[in-house]
Design a protein around this motif. Structure first.
Motif, short mmCIF file in Angstrom:
data_model
loop_
_atom_site.label_atom_id
_atom_site.label_comp_id
_atom_site.label_asym_id
_atom_site.label_seq_id
_atom_site.Cartn_x
_atom_site.Cartn_y
_atom_site.Cartn_z
N LEU A 286 0.96 -1.00 0.16
CA LEU A 286 0.06 0.14 -0.10
C LEU A 286 0.97 1.30 -0.12
CD1 LEU A 286 -2.63 -1.14 2.69
CD2 LEU A 286 -2.84 -1.20 0.27
N CYS A 287 0.82 2.10 -0.83
CA CYS A 287 1.56 3.46 -0.92
C CYS A 287 0.80 4.72 -0.64
CB CYS A 287 1.62 3.40 -2.45
SG CYS A 287 2.39 2.01 -3.29
N ALA A 288 1.74 5.45 -0.31
CA ALA A 288 1.39 6.80 -0.07
C ALA A 288 2.40 7.68 -1.00
CB ALA A 288 1.53 7.29 1.28
N LYS A 289 1.89 8.84 -1.59
CA LYS A 289 2.64 9.80 -2.60
C LYS A 289 3.60 8.80 -3.47
CE LYS A 289 1.23 12.58 0.48
NZ LYS A 289 1.56 13.10 1.51
N SER A 290 3.00 7.66 -4.03
CA SER A 290 3.77 7.09 -4.85
C SER A 290 4.84 6.43 -4.45
CB SER A 290 4.41 7.94 -6.27
OG SER A 290 3.38 8.55 -6.82
N SER A 291 5.01 5.91 -3.13
CA SER A 291 6.02 5.33 -2.51
C SER A 291 5.61 4.13 -1.72
CB SER A 291 6.94 6.15 -1.71
OG SER A 291 7.71 7.24 -2.41
N PRO A 292 6.10 3.14 -1.40
CA PRO A 292 5.48 1.93 -0.94
C PRO A 292 5.59 2.30 0.71
CG PRO A 292 6.81 1.01 -2.38
CD PRO A 292 7.13 2.43 -2.46
N VAL A 293 4.52 2.13 1.79
CA VAL A 293 4.49 2.19 3.06
C VAL A 293 4.37 1.31 3.71
CG1 VAL A 293 3.34 3.45 4.73
CG2 VAL A 293 3.94 4.80 2.55
N LYS A 294 3.25 0.28 3.59
CA LYS A 294 2.80 -0.82 4.12
C LYS A 294 3.11 -2.12 3.40
CE LYS A 294 -0.91 -2.62 7.12
NZ LYS A 294 -0.42 -2.22 8.57
N ASP A 295 3.96 -2.87 3.68
CA ASP A 295 4.23 -4.12 2.96
C ASP A 295 3.26 -5.19 3.09
OD1 ASP A 295 5.46 -6.94 2.33
OD2 ASP A 295 6.63 -5.44 1.25
N ILE A 296 2.38 -5.83 2.29
CA ILE A 296 1.40 -6.72 2.52
C ILE A 296 1.65 -7.79 1.60
CG2 ILE A 296 -0.38 -5.02 2.97
CD1 ILE A 296 -1.50 -5.09 0.39
N THR A 297 2.80 -7.98 1.44
CA THR A 297 3.25 -9.35 0.27
C THR A 297 2.89 -10.60 1.00
OG1 THR A 297 5.21 -8.06 -0.15
CG2 THR A 297 5.02 -10.21 -0.90
N SER A 298 3.01 -10.54 2.15
CA SER A 298 2.81 -11.86 2.85
C SER A 298 1.24 -12.23 2.88
CB SER A 298 3.43 -11.75 4.53
OG SER A 298 2.45 -10.84 4.98
N ARG A 299 0.18 -11.44 2.57
CA ARG A 299 -0.90 -11.87 2.60
C ARG A 299 -1.38 -12.47 1.20
NH1 ARG A 299 -5.88 -9.76 4.52
NH2 ARG A 299 -7.61 -9.85 2.95
N TYR A 300 -0.64 -12.40 0.43
CA TYR A 300 -0.62 -13.09 -0.97
C TYR A 300 0.28 -14.05 -1.15
CZ TYR A 300 -3.41 -9.11 -1.10
OH TYR A 300 -4.50 -7.93 -0.89
N LEU A 301 1.53 -14.00 -0.89
CA LEU A 301 2.54 -15.04 -0.71
C LEU A 301 2.89 -15.32 0.41
CD1 LEU A 301 4.48 -13.54 -3.72
CD2 LEU A 301 3.11 -15.30 -3.92
N ARG A 302 2.32 -16.37 0.97
CA ARG A 302 2.41 -16.84 2.57
C ARG A 302 3.91 -17.29 3.11
NH1 ARG A 302 -2.59 -16.62 4.86
NH2 ARG A 302 -3.73 -15.19 3.54
N SER A 303 4.80 -17.73 2.06
CA SER A 303 5.99 -18.52 2.66
C SER A 303 6.98 -17.54 2.35
CB SER A 303 6.11 -19.80 2.19
OG SER A 303 6.40 -19.73 1.05
N LYS A 304 8.05 -17.39 3.16
CA LYS A 304 9.42 -16.73 2.78
C LYS A 304 9.79 -17.06 1.63
CE LYS A 304 9.87 -14.13 6.30
NZ LYS A 304 9.52 -12.68 6.31
N THR A 305 9.68 -18.53 1.20
CA THR A 305 10.43 -18.80 -0.18
C THR A 305 9.49 -18.18 -1.09
OG1 THR A 305 10.84 -20.99 0.95
CG2 THR A 305 10.80 -20.90 -1.63
#
Length: 713
Positions: A286-305
């Protein structure tokens, strides 16, 4: 003009982003260049030099410190920029009306003082027809920075721009933010380039030609290692793969009313060939002013791998932007403020606007299509959810619950049941409110029956929600019991895998599946006698392998007594005494005078050798009950029978391998009719098949696709 360093550090939290200093330096460099470009259309293309020098921390060469330097070719630190630098909550950039410069509170540079103890600032800027060089040297424990702390001297016409150098990284920042990781690995030239590509991708692309054919050069030097150099150019920027816009809306689940204005969210997806882009991870933010702010990658790709490696040979960068997010980014730019996890009806403290839950409801379907691996199948999760938890597709639709990549069956079941629970609570509250109104109404009033009708409909609706979950759980449970019985009859349970010398317990195991051994219905309410017949589940009394003399009704009275008609008693007592220790595996009784006798035979035991047991039990129970039990249903259940020894009076079932016999129960000596009997000889597989057909009807109505057998295979 004064910048209160200690006060600013106190009132601006330390960012949790380990790259925040580099991002703030580069962000300021871009802004500075855009300001210069706005006043000088012929300014050269943007050029930024980021240098990191790793030095020993004190005398111990096993620990690292670093010196960070950023040189830009922006507008320099003129008088207006100096005022902004010395103002904590500045509005300087807000009033510039220059495309690409976002709103700013001036809190970013406070991270410099959070992270480092020393700051050097060297800037050259045009001053009317000449140039001026402005310098600052800050060193803790200096408390404030004032205009007088800057030196200003005439400069020869040279490179316009600013160099900021930061020294003496604070140890607690290294421990807390960098988590003690090796600095030279985190902030090497190549690592910085990759991070900047991830972080500034959207902004750099959005600025298009405003920066010209820009170059951002990264260099890193280590006292023990070779120097590194890496460059990010405009030509390195990828084209966006997909851009979609979705609308997030928030509704009160109880009333269905919209509780906040809908908000638009733009989703930009960059699908980068892993062979061309050596990125350290996938990024969804989720971004603000065209820059990433809140990383939500783990919501969609659950494992570190999955997060740290290509998905389908591609790295994915997905950036979600919205004016709504721009207004709620915090000062550290590492999270958002005043966005609730989910909307809570009636919560007076709930922030205004839509919740994260509403945002995710809007963006999830789009992002899931972008990053889900090809080998993931929603149907696989749905099958387990249905089999293990009794959650049908209808229930998922009814509660608007989606199965997303990375979901566990347990997580899906919890979401569905939580939504039903919330509905039940809300509906129960409404019912109680209606009940209160009814108690205060008058039976002869015009609205009395209207209230009664409203209460009945609401109560019926709530029962639907409650019963949907309960009934589904019941059907899944029964399907599991049938599967276990099937395995037990085939000696395929793990506990049946015993050594040849060990005593087998096959009959005991099968017996216990129907009803726990040596228990009765006063002790056990959770059993599975429905496997024989649904109506037996509701008989007054069930006993399993208990002495007949101890059986009692639920009021404590004995089922069997010695009070029988004297004329018949003399004949029957002898038979009853001789068989006093004999008892059926399961006996089921009703106060209306009927009894069900169940006799199990272990796999491999010939049932034809025990046909007489059912008749014997019927005589025995009739005698012991004083003649009160007159209707007897008997089941002899096993898997082996010599058909030649089944008498002609037995009738074979049209379907299946069993037989049945219906006859009067007459005393063999006097011929007096004692009652009636109906006996069946059944194979276990016939009992299992009957049970499957019964639960199959419910499965069809609930749309539950249960298939334990296929899953086991």
């Amino acid at each position: 003009m004064t910048l209160d360093i200690r006060g600013s550090i106190k009132n601006t939290k330390l960012s949790t982003n380990p790259y925040v200093v580099f991002e703030e330096l580069l962000s300021n460099a871009i802004d500075s260049y855009l300001i210069r470009k706005a006043s000088d259309p012929h300014a050269p293309d943007m050029h930024v030099e980021v240098e990191v020098t790793f030095v020993p921390a004190g005398l111990d060469e096993n620990q690292e410190d670093m010196i960070v330097s950023c040189q830009d070719n922006g507008c320099g630190l003129g008088d207006e920029q100096l005022k902004a630098f010395l103002t904590k909550d500045t509005s300087y950039k807000d009033d510039l009306s220059i495309s690409g410069i976002g709103q700013c509170k001036g809190a970013g540079r406070i991270q410099f003082f959070h992270h480092f103890s020393e700051l050097l600032l060297e800037s050259t800027y045009p001053d009317e027809s000449s140039f001026t060089e402005r310098k600052l040297h800050y060193l803790e424990p200096q408390k404030q920075i004032e205009a007088e702390n800057f030196s200003s001297t005439p400069a020869n016409r040279g490179r316009t721009g600013t160099r900021i150098t930061l020294k003496q990284l604070k140890p607690f920042v290294h421990a807390r933010v960098m988590r003690g990781d090796e600095l030279s690995s985190l902030f090497s030239a190549s690592a910085l380039k990759k991070n900047v590509l991830l972080t500034f991708l959207q902004r750099l692309i959005g600025l298009d030609s405003s920066l010209g054919e820009f170059e951002i050069n990264f260099s890193s030097q280590h006292w023990k290692k070779d120097a590194q150099n890496s460059t990010l150019k405009r030509s390195d920027l990828p084209n966006v793969t997909t851009v979609e816009t979705v609308t997030a809306e928030e509704y009160n689940p109880a009333t269905g009313e919209r509780v906040a204005d809908p908000q638009n969210f733009k989703i930009s997806h960059y699908k980068l060939d892993a062979k061309l882009y050596d990125l350290p991870k996938n990024s969804i933010a989720l971004c603000a002013k065209s820059s990433p702010v809140k990383d939500i990658t783990s919501r969609y790709l659950r494992s570190k791998t999955e997060q740290n490696n290509p998905v389908g040979d591609y790295h994915h960068i997905i950036l979600i932007e919205s004016d709504y997010l721009d207004l709620r980014v915090n000062e550290q730019r590492d999270d958002f403020e005043c966005i609730a996890s989910e909307f809570m009806p009636g919560d007076m403290f709930s922030p205004d606007g839509i919740s994260y839950a509403a945002i995710y409801d809007a963006i999830d379907p789009v992002i899931q299509e972008m990053v889900v691996p090809a080998d993931w199948k929603k149907e696989t999760v749905l099958k387990v959810v249905s089999n293990h938890f009794g959650i049908s597709e209808d229930m998922l639709r009814d509660t608007s619950t989606r199965i997303v990549y990375g979901d566990t069956p347990l997580a899906v079941a919890e979401r569905v049941l939580k939504k039903y629970q919330e509905r039940v609570i809300d509906e129960t509250a409404e019912i109680m409110s209606l009940k209160d109104e009814i108690t205060r109404s008058e039976p002869d009033s015009d609205d009395f029956r209207e209230k009664i009708n409203e209460l009945s409909w609401k109560y019926t609706a709530s029962l639907k929600n409650i019963d949907m979950a309960n009934l589904s759980q019941l059907i899944v449970r029964r399907a599991a019991i049938v599967q276990i019985l099937d395995l037990a009859c085939g000696k395929n349970l793990v506990m049946q895998n015993v050594d040849s010398d060990a005593r087998r317990k096959d009959e005991r195991i099968i017996h216990s599946i129907f009803f726990p051994m040596r228990k009765d219905s006063s002790e056990v309410s959770d059993h599975d006698i429905w496997l024989l017949s649904e109506e037996y589940h509701y008989y007054d009394y069930i006993a399993s392998d208990l002495p007949l003399s101890k059986l009692t009704w639920d009021d404590g009275s004995k089922i069997f007594s010695e009070d029988v008609d004297q004329e018949i008693q003399n004949i029957l007592l002898k038979r009853a005494d001789e068989n006093g220790g004999k008892r059926p595996d399961i006996a089921i009784f009703s106060k209306e005078g009927s009894a069900i006798i169940v006799e199990f035979k272990a796999p491999g035991v010939q049932m034809d050798e025990h046909i007489g047991d059912l008749q014997e039990y019927a005589y025995l129970l009739n005698a012991k009950s004083g003649g009160k039990l007159k209707k007897f249903y008997g089941y002899l259940i096993g898997d082996s029978v010599n058909t030649l020894r089944v008498g002609g009076s037995w009738t074979k079932f049209p379907m299946g391998n069993g037989w049945f016999l219906s006859s009067a129960l007459n005393d063999p000596e006097s011929g007096v009719k004692l009652g009636e009997t109906y006996f069946e000889i059944l194979h276990f597989k016939d009992v299992i098949e009957r049970a499957k057909k019964r639960i199959g009807v419910y499965q069809g109505k609930l749309n539950l696709k249960l298939d334990f057998q296929e899953e086991d295979s």
